[in-house]
Write a protein that holds these residues in place. Structure first.
Motif, PDB file in Angstrom:
ATOM      1  N   TYR A 123       0.826  -1.202   0.000  1.00  0.00           N
ATOM      2  CA  TYR A 123       0.000   0.000   0.000  1.00  0.00           C
ATOM      3  C   TYR A 123       0.863   1.256   0.000  1.00  0.00           C
ATOM      4  O   TYR A 123       0.625   2.190  -0.760  1.00  0.00           O
ATOM      5  N   ASN A 124       1.875   1.267   0.857  1.00  0.00           N
ATOM      6  CA  ASN A 124       2.772   2.424   0.924  1.00  0.00           C
ATOM      7  C   ASN A 124       3.479   2.666  -0.401  1.00  0.00           C
ATOM      8  O   ASN A 124       3.656   3.810  -0.813  1.00  0.00           O
ATOM      9  N   GLY A 125       3.907   1.602  -1.059  1.00  0.00           N
ATOM     10  CA  GLY A 125       4.571   1.740  -2.350  1.00  0.00           C
ATOM     11  C   GLY A 125       3.662   2.346  -3.397  1.00  0.00           C
ATOM     12  O   GLY A 125       4.060   3.221  -4.156  1.00  0.00           O
ATOM     13  N   GLN A 126       2.415   1.907  -3.426  1.00  0.00           N
ATOM     14  CA  GLN A 126       1.445   2.437  -4.386  1.00  0.00           C
ATOM     15  C   GLN A 126       1.116   3.889  -4.078  1.00  0.00           C
ATOM     16  O   GLN A 126       1.013   4.717  -4.975  1.00  0.00           O
ATOM     17  N   THR A 127       0.940   4.192  -2.802  1.00  0.00           N
ATOM     18  CA  THR A 127       0.561   5.545  -2.397  1.00  0.00           C
ATOM     19  C   THR A 127       1.701   6.524  -2.613  1.00  0.00           C
ATOM     20  O   THR A 127       1.479   7.647  -3.050  1.00  0.00           O
ATOM     21  N   ALA A 128       2.926   6.097  -2.306  1.00  0.00           N
ATOM     22  CA  ALA A 128       4.081   6.991  -2.463  1.00  0.00           C
ATOM     23  C   ALA A 128       4.223   7.439  -3.905  1.00  0.00           C
ATOM     24  O   ALA A 128       4.566   8.590  -4.176  1.00  0.00           O
ATOM     25  N   GLU A 129       3.927   6.549  -4.840  1.00  0.00           N
ATOM     26  CA  GLU A 129       4.040   6.894  -6.256  1.00  0.00           C
ATOM     27  C   GLU A 129       3.042   7.960  -6.672  1.00  0.00           C
ATOM     28  O   GLU A 129       3.292   8.735  -7.576  1.00  0.00           O
ATOM     29  N   ARG A 130       1.898   7.998  -6.009  1.00  0.00           N
ATOM     30  CA  ARG A 130       0.876   8.968  -6.410  1.00  0.00           C
ATOM     31  C   ARG A 130       0.568  10.010  -5.338  1.00  0.00           C
ATOM     32  O   ARG A 130      -0.413  10.734  -5.434  1.00  0.00           O
ATOM     33  N   PHE A 131       1.440  10.134  -4.331  1.00  0.00           N
ATOM     34  CA  PHE A 131       1.194  11.051  -3.225  1.00  0.00           C
ATOM     35  C   PHE A 131       0.990  12.484  -3.701  1.00  0.00           C
ATOM     36  O   PHE A 131       0.086  13.175  -3.255  1.00  0.00           O
ATOM     37  N   GLU A 132       1.817  12.942  -4.611  1.00  0.00           N
ATOM     38  CA  GLU A 132       1.685  14.322  -5.082  1.00  0.00           C
ATOM     39  C   GLU A 132       0.371  14.539  -5.811  1.00  0.00           C
ATOM     40  O   GLU A 132      -0.262  15.586  -5.657  1.00  0.00           O
ATOM     41  N   ASP A 133      -0.073  13.535  -6.588  1.00  0.00           N
ATOM     42  CA  ASP A 133      -1.355  13.658  -7.286  1.00  0.00           C
ATOM     43  C   ASP A 133      -2.505  13.703  -6.284  1.00  0.00           C
ATOM     44  O   ASP A 133      -3.435  14.491  -6.441  1.00  0.00           O
ATOM     45  N   VAL A 134      -2.446  12.861  -5.263  1.00  0.00           N
ATOM     46  CA  VAL A 134      -3.487  12.844  -4.236  1.00  0.00           C
ATOM     47  C   VAL A 134      -3.518  14.186  -3.515  1.00  0.00           C
ATOM     48  O   VAL A 134      -4.580  14.786  -3.339  1.00  0.00           O
ATOM     49  N   GLU A 136      -2.509  17.039  -4.515  1.00  0.00           N
ATOM     50  CA  GLU A 136      -2.945  18.115  -5.413  1.00  0.00           C
ATOM     51  C   GLU A 136      -4.464  18.152  -5.529  1.00  0.00           C
ATOM     52  O   GLU A 136      -5.046  19.223  -5.698  1.00  0.00           O
ATOM     53  N   ASN A 137      -5.115  17.008  -5.404  1.00  0.00           N
ATOM     54  CA  ASN A 137      -6.562  16.947  -5.554  1.00  0.00           C
ATOM     55  C   ASN A 137      -7.333  17.265  -4.269  1.00  0.00           C
ATOM     56  O   ASN A 137      -8.545  17.404  -4.302  1.00  0.00           O
ATOM     57  N   LEU A 138      -6.638  17.359  -3.145  1.00  0.00           N
ATOM     58  CA  LEU A 138      -7.318  17.713  -1.900  1.00  0.00           C
ATOM     59  C   LEU A 138      -7.574  19.215  -1.878  1.00  0.00           C
ATOM     60  O   LEU A 138      -6.677  20.018  -2.114  1.00  0.00           O
ATOM     61  N   ILE A 139      -8.771  19.552  -1.555  1.00  0.00           N
ATOM     62  CA  ILE A 139      -9.158  20.970  -1.553  1.00  0.00           C
ATOM     63  C   ILE A 139      -8.672  21.630  -0.281  1.00  0.00           C
ATOM     64  O   ILE A 139      -8.847  21.129   0.825  1.00  0.00           O
TER      65      ILE A 139
END
Length: 143
Positions: A123-134, A136-139
């Motif tokens: 889970y951490n590996g998957q999330t780390a790859e997209r952390f910046e995208d996530v 960026e999408n948080l208001i």
């Protein structure tokens, strides 16, 4: 507030040591239930009551709301700390989260999550790859 990450071993009976930093805030009796992403969530009783109150307000006429209520409430169980600072996790919860021996216990603000070590690393590996995208999408979120 629960923060931090702790590696622990669950015994063959399903007893899990709760980190000392979490014990006081969780109290003697807490609620464990199925969490999202394949983990377990453990709530202090007062926080569990708030979660339960929010879930009860979901519209009964919506199939997805009923399904989510069933998911959370059917897996919920009260757990008591023993004298060694452990709780007994129900077999159904251990099966759901794929818990066998080595687990990660993490603090996530108002709850504690319990993860199988391998599932947590994946889970951490998957999330780390997209952390910046996530992020960026948080208001209106700033670190």
């Amino acid at each position: 507030m629960f923060i931090g990450e702790y590696l622990h071993t669950m015994d063959s009976k399903g007893r899990l040591f709760i980190p000392a930093k979490f014990r006081e805030a969780l109290g003697e009796v807490m609620v464990a239930t199925k969490g999202l992403d394949g983990c377990l969530c453990i709530y202090p009783m007062d926080e569990w009551q708030q979660v339960a109150d929010k879930l009860k307000k979901l519209p009964f006429t919506r199939a997805d709301a009923r399904a989510f209520q069933r998911f959370v409430f059917s897996g919920a169980t009260e757990c008591e700390l023993d004298k060694q600072g452990r709780i007994l996790l129900a077999p159904s919860l251990r099966d759901y989260a794929g818990l066998t021996k080595d687990v990660i216990v993490i603090g996530v603000s108002t709850r504690v999550e319990v993860w199988d070590v391998e599932r947590w690393q994946e889970y951490n590996g998957q999330t780390a790859e997209r952390f910046e995208d996530v992020a960026e999408n948080l208001i209106d979120f700033e670190l």
